[in-house]
Design a protein around this motif. Structure first.
Motif, PDB file in Angstrom:
ATOM      1  N   GLN A 168      11.776 -46.093 -43.250  1.00 31.68           N
ATOM      2  CA  GLN A 168      12.501 -47.352 -43.376  1.00 31.68           C
ATOM      3  C   GLN A 168      13.128 -47.759 -42.046  1.00 31.68           C
ATOM      4  OE1 GLN A 168      15.724 -47.471 -46.261  1.00 31.68           O
ATOM      5  NE2 GLN A 168      15.456 -49.661 -46.495  1.00 31.68           N
ATOM      6  N   TRP A 169      13.159 -49.069 -41.778  1.00 31.21           N
ATOM      7  CA  TRP A 169      13.898 -49.645 -40.651  1.00 31.21           C
ATOM      8  C   TRP A 169      14.801 -50.727 -41.239  1.00 31.21           C
ATOM      9  CZ3 TRP A 169      14.171 -54.702 -39.496  1.00 31.21           C
ATOM     10  CH2 TRP A 169      13.208 -55.535 -40.043  1.00 31.21           C
ATOM     11  N   TRP A 170      15.820 -51.150 -40.486  1.00 30.72           N
ATOM     12  CA  TRP A 170      16.736 -52.195 -40.947  1.00 30.72           C
ATOM     13  C   TRP A 170      17.402 -52.861 -39.755  1.00 30.72           C
ATOM     14  CZ3 TRP A 170      17.288 -47.008 -41.423  1.00 30.72           C
ATOM     15  CH2 TRP A 170      18.325 -46.415 -40.703  1.00 30.72           C
ATOM     16  N   CYS A 171      17.952 -54.028 -40.010  1.00 32.09           N
ATOM     17  CA  CYS A 171      18.789 -54.719 -39.028  1.00 32.09           C
ATOM     18  C   CYS A 171      20.210 -54.225 -39.254  1.00 32.09           C
ATOM     19  CB  CYS A 171      18.710 -56.234 -39.212  1.00 32.09           C
ATOM     20  SG  CYS A 171      19.817 -57.140 -38.083  1.00 32.09           S
ATOM     21  N   ALA A 172      20.796 -53.621 -38.225  1.00 34.97           N
ATOM     22  CA  ALA A 172      22.138 -53.057 -38.342  1.00 34.97           C
ATOM     23  C   ALA A 172      23.233 -54.038 -37.937  1.00 34.97           C
ATOM     24  CB  ALA A 172      22.236 -51.789 -37.487  1.00 34.97           C
ATOM     25  N   LEU A 173      22.859 -55.233 -37.488  1.00 32.43           N
ATOM     26  CA  LEU A 173      23.856 -56.225 -37.087  1.00 32.43           C
ATOM     27  C   LEU A 173      24.056 -57.221 -38.228  1.00 32.43           C
ATOM     28  CD1 LEU A 173      22.652 -56.891 -33.434  1.00 32.43           C
ATOM     29  CD2 LEU A 173      24.455 -55.356 -34.215  1.00 32.43           C
ATOM     30  N   PRO A 174      25.294 -57.494 -38.607  1.00 32.16           N
ATOM     31  CA  PRO A 174      25.532 -58.407 -39.738  1.00 32.16           C
ATOM     32  C   PRO A 174      24.866 -59.763 -39.526  1.00 32.16           C
ATOM     33  CG  PRO A 174      27.565 -57.335 -39.071  1.00 32.16           C
ATOM     34  CD  PRO A 174      26.529 -57.001 -38.025  1.00 32.16           C
ATOM     35  N   CYS A 175      24.092 -60.164 -40.531  1.00 33.31           N
ATOM     36  CA  CYS A 175      23.428 -61.467 -40.489  1.00 33.31           C
ATOM     37  C   CYS A 175      23.348 -61.988 -41.916  1.00 33.31           C
ATOM     38  CB  CYS A 175      22.060 -61.374 -39.791  1.00 33.31           C
ATOM     39  SG  CYS A 175      20.908 -60.183 -40.499  1.00 33.31           S
ATOM     40  N   ASP A 176      22.207 -62.385 -42.381  1.00 34.75           N
ATOM     41  CA  ASP A 176      21.997 -62.884 -43.738  1.00 34.75           C
ATOM     42  C   ASP A 176      22.225 -61.718 -44.712  1.00 34.75           C
ATOM     43  OD1 ASP A 176      20.701 -63.518 -46.198  1.00 34.75           O
ATOM     44  OD2 ASP A 176      19.302 -64.856 -45.187  1.00 34.75           O
ATOM     45  N   SER A 177      23.344 -61.730 -45.446  1.00 40.76           N
ATOM     46  CA  SER A 177      23.716 -60.587 -46.291  1.00 40.76           C
ATOM     47  C   SER A 177      22.672 -60.287 -47.365  1.00 40.76           C
ATOM     48  CB  SER A 177      25.098 -60.794 -46.908  1.00 40.76           C
ATOM     49  OG  SER A 177      25.109 -61.962 -47.696  1.00 40.76           O
ATOM     50  N   TRP A 178      22.028 -61.311 -47.899  1.00 44.37           N
ATOM     51  CA  TRP A 178      20.982 -61.087 -48.904  1.00 44.37           C
ATOM     52  C   TRP A 178      19.777 -60.406 -48.254  1.00 44.37           C
ATOM     53  CZ3 TRP A 178      15.931 -61.955 -49.949  1.00 44.37           C
ATOM     54  CH2 TRP A 178      15.511 -61.821 -51.278  1.00 44.37           C
ATOM     55  N   ALA A 179      19.370 -60.911 -47.100  1.00 45.11           N
ATOM     56  CA  ALA A 179      18.184 -60.387 -46.415  1.00 45.11           C
ATOM     57  C   ALA A 179      18.381 -58.947 -45.948  1.00 45.11           C
ATOM     58  CB  ALA A 179      17.828 -61.276 -45.227  1.00 45.11           C
ATOM     59  N   MET A 180      19.617 -58.567 -45.672  1.00 44.20           N
ATOM     60  CA  MET A 180      19.891 -57.217 -45.173  1.00 44.20           C
ATOM     61  C   MET A 180      19.698 -56.146 -46.239  1.00 44.20           C
ATOM     62  SD  MET A 180      23.052 -57.741 -42.560  1.00 44.20           S
ATOM     63  CE  MET A 180      22.896 -56.100 -41.871  1.00 44.20           C
ATOM     64  N   VAL A 181      19.690 -56.512 -47.505  1.00 45.82           N
ATOM     65  CA  VAL A 181      19.551 -55.516 -48.566  1.00 45.82           C
ATOM     66  C   VAL A 181      18.237 -55.649 -49.341  1.00 45.82           C
ATOM     67  CG1 VAL A 181      22.042 -55.164 -48.813  1.00 45.82           C
ATOM     68  CG2 VAL A 181      20.891 -56.892 -50.210  1.00 45.82           C
ATOM     69  N   HIS A 182      17.322 -56.489 -48.857  1.00 43.70           N
ATOM     70  CA  HIS A 182      16.036 -56.664 -49.516  1.00 43.70           C
ATOM     71  C   HIS A 182      14.888 -56.389 -48.537  1.00 43.70           C
ATOM     72  CE1 HIS A 182      18.645 -58.810 -52.342  1.00 43.70           C
ATOM     73  NE2 HIS A 182      17.744 -58.454 -53.241  1.00 43.70           N
ATOM     74  N   ASP A 183      13.997 -55.478 -48.946  1.00 41.67           N
ATOM     75  CA  ASP A 183      12.830 -55.181 -48.113  1.00 41.67           C
ATOM     76  C   ASP A 183      12.005 -56.438 -47.879  1.00 41.67           C
ATOM     77  OD1 ASP A 183      13.404 -52.517 -47.789  1.00 41.67           O
ATOM     78  OD2 ASP A 183      11.994 -51.806 -49.306  1.00 41.67           O
ATOM     79  N   GLY A 184      11.434 -56.526 -46.682  1.00 41.41           N
ATOM     80  CA  GLY A 184      10.582 -57.660 -46.330  1.00 41.41           C
ATOM     81  C   GLY A 184      11.325 -58.763 -45.603  1.00 41.41           C
ATOM     82  N   TYR A 185      12.599 -58.571 -45.353  1.00 38.58           N
ATOM     83  CA  TYR A 185      13.405 -59.593 -44.677  1.00 38.58           C
ATOM     84  C   TYR A 185      14.059 -58.959 -43.445  1.00 38.58           C
ATOM     85  CZ  TYR A 185      12.511 -62.128 -48.942  1.00 38.58           C
ATOM     86  OH  TYR A 185      11.880 -62.752 -49.984  1.00 38.58           O
ATOM     87  N   MET A 186      15.278 -58.464 -43.592  1.00 42.50           N
ATOM     88  CA  MET A 186      15.965 -57.807 -42.475  1.00 42.50           C
ATOM     89  C   MET A 186      15.913 -56.283 -42.618  1.00 42.50           C
ATOM     90  SD  MET A 186      17.196 -59.587 -40.007  1.00 42.50           S
ATOM     91  CE  MET A 186      16.194 -61.037 -39.822  1.00 42.50           C
ATOM     92  N   ARG A 187      14.972 -55.820 -43.390  1.00 39.73           N
ATOM     93  CA  ARG A 187      14.649 -54.400 -43.470  1.00 39.73           C
ATOM     94  C   ARG A 187      13.229 -54.281 -43.999  1.00 39.73           C
ATOM     95  NH1 ARG A 187      18.005 -51.881 -48.598  1.00 39.73           N
ATOM     96  NH2 ARG A 187      16.315 -52.182 -50.070  1.00 39.73           N
ATOM     97  N   GLY A 188      12.603 -53.151 -43.726  1.00 35.96           N
ATOM     98  CA  GLY A 188      11.224 -52.996 -44.153  1.00 35.96           C
ATOM     99  C   GLY A 188      10.760 -51.562 -44.052  1.00 35.96           C
ATOM    100  N   GLN A 189       9.455 -51.396 -44.234  1.00 39.59           N
ATOM    101  CA  GLN A 189       8.831 -50.078 -44.240  1.00 39.59           C
ATOM    102  C   GLN A 189       7.778 -49.975 -43.153  1.00 39.59           C
ATOM    103  OE1 GLN A 189       9.787 -47.557 -46.379  1.00 39.59           O
ATOM    104  NE2 GLN A 189      11.345 -48.996 -47.070  1.00 39.59           N
ATOM    105  N   VAL A 190       7.798 -48.856 -42.457  1.00 39.37           N
ATOM    106  CA  VAL A 190       6.737 -48.515 -41.519  1.00 39.37           C
ATOM    107  C   VAL A 190       5.943 -47.392 -42.168  1.00 39.37           C
ATOM    108  CG1 VAL A 190       6.182 -47.594 -39.240  1.00 39.37           C
ATOM    109  CG2 VAL A 190       8.154 -49.125 -39.519  1.00 39.37           C
ATOM    110  N   THR A 191       4.690 -47.659 -42.441  1.00 34.41           N
ATOM    111  CA  THR A 191       3.818 -46.646 -43.018  1.00 34.41           C
ATOM    112  C   THR A 191       3.070 -45.968 -41.880  1.00 34.41           C
ATOM    113  OG1 THR A 191       3.553 -47.957 -45.020  1.00 34.41           O
ATOM    114  CG2 THR A 191       1.917 -46.223 -44.631  1.00 34.41           C
ATOM    115  N   VAL A 192       3.169 -44.646 -41.832  1.00 34.32           N
ATOM    116  CA  VAL A 192       2.484 -43.876 -40.797  1.00 34.32           C
ATOM    117  C   VAL A 192       1.314 -43.146 -41.453  1.00 34.32           C
ATOM    118  CG1 VAL A 192       2.681 -41.975 -39.134  1.00 34.32           C
ATOM    119  CG2 VAL A 192       4.571 -43.612 -39.422  1.00 34.32           C
ATOM    120  N   ARG A 193       0.127 -43.348 -40.875  1.00 32.76           N
ATOM    121  CA  ARG A 193      -1.102 -42.708 -41.359  1.00 32.76           C
ATOM    122  C   ARG A 193      -1.742 -41.911 -40.243  1.00 32.76           C
ATOM    123  NH1 ARG A 193      -3.022 -47.825 -44.661  1.00 32.76           N
ATOM    124  NH2 ARG A 193      -1.813 -47.438 -46.529  1.00 32.76           N
ATOM    125  N   THR A 194      -2.526 -40.924 -40.633  1.00 35.89           N
ATOM    126  CA  THR A 194      -3.200 -40.091 -39.625  1.00 35.89           C
ATOM    127  C   THR A 194      -4.405 -40.812 -39.064  1.00 35.89           C
ATOM    128  OG1 THR A 194      -4.484 -39.006 -41.355  1.00 35.89           O
ATOM    129  CG2 THR A 194      -2.478 -37.906 -40.585  1.00 35.89           C
TER     130      THR A 194
END
Length: 179
Positions: free
Chosen positions: A153-179
Motif C-alpha cells: 500500500q501507498w498513501w498521500c501523507a499530506l492532508p488534502c481531500d479527506s474522502w480521497a485519503m481514505v479510499h483506494d484509487g484516489y489519494m492511496r492505492g496498491q502497488v502489486t509486485v510480481r516476479t
C-alpha cells in the motif's frame, strides 16, 4: 498508444506534454480514469543499476522500469467517487511492478496543494510540491521494488481531500509486485 497491463487499459499520450493525456476507463467499471504521461509506458526495461536498498532490506536490482503519475484535484475532475462527487487523485493509483527492478517514478502535480507518495513497505516518502492547472510541478524519485511478490500500500501523507485519503484509487492505492 494503448497499453493493457494488469487488467487496466491505459492510453498513453504521444504529443510530448503530460497535460494532454488521454483517459481510458479502468476494467473495474468505475467512473475513474487511469492516465499516463507521454511515451512513458508503465514499465520499461533497461540496464541493471548497481545493488540498491529498497527500504525492505537490501535487494539487488535486476533491470529498471519507469512510471509516470498525474495528480489532479477535484476541481479538475480527477476522479468521481461512488458518492457522485469529484475527488483529488493520483492517476493511476494502482499499478504493477516487477520484483527487484529499480523503479523511477515521475509525478506531475496539477493541483495547487502539495501531496506525497508514501509507503513504509516500499521505503518511499516523496513530497510532491504544489503545481497549477497550467504549470504542474514535476517530481522524480526512485526505489527498488521488493523481492517478495505481493500487494504493497501507498498513501498521500499530506492532508488534502479527506474522502480521497481514505479510499483506494484516489489519494492511496496498491502497488502489486510480481516476479
Amino acid at each position: 498508444m494503448v497499453l493493457v497491463l494488469a487488467g487496466v487499459v491505459l492510453a498513453i499520450a504521444m504529443n510530448g506534454h503530460p497535460r494532454n493525456v488521454f483517459a481510458a476507463r479502468t476494467s473495474r467499471g468505475s467512473d475513474g480514469y487511469s492516465m499516463m504521461g507521454p511515451g512513458s509506458g508503465m514499465m520499461r526495461g533497461g540496464s541493471p543499476p548497481p545493488q540498491s536498498d529498497s527500504g525492505a532490506g537490501t535487494v539487488k536490482a535486476q533491470g529498471s522500469q519507469a512510471l509516470t503519475l498525474i495528480v489532479r484535484s477535484d476541481a479538475e475532475h480527477a476522479r468521481r467517487g461512488p458518492d457522485g462527487t469529484w475527488h483529488d487523485a493520483f492517476l493511476p493509483a494502482d499499478f504493477t511492478l516487477r520484483a527487484r527492478r529499480r523503479v523511477t517514478v515521475t509525478v506531475y502535480n496539477y493541483d495547487d496543494m502539495p501531496h506525497s507518495f508514501t509507503s513504509s513497505a516500499l521505503g518511499v516518502d516523496a513530497t510532491v510540491p504544489a503545481g497549477s492547472a497550467d504549470t504542474p510541478s514535476k517530481t522524480t524519485f526512485s526505489f527498488v521494488a521488493p523481492a517478495t511478490p505481493g500487494s504493497y500500500q501507498w498513501w498521500c501523507a499530506l492532508p488534502c481531500d479527506s474522502w480521497a485519503m481514505v479510499h483506494d484509487g484516489y489519494m492511496r492505492g496498491q502497488v502489486t509486485v510480481r516476479t
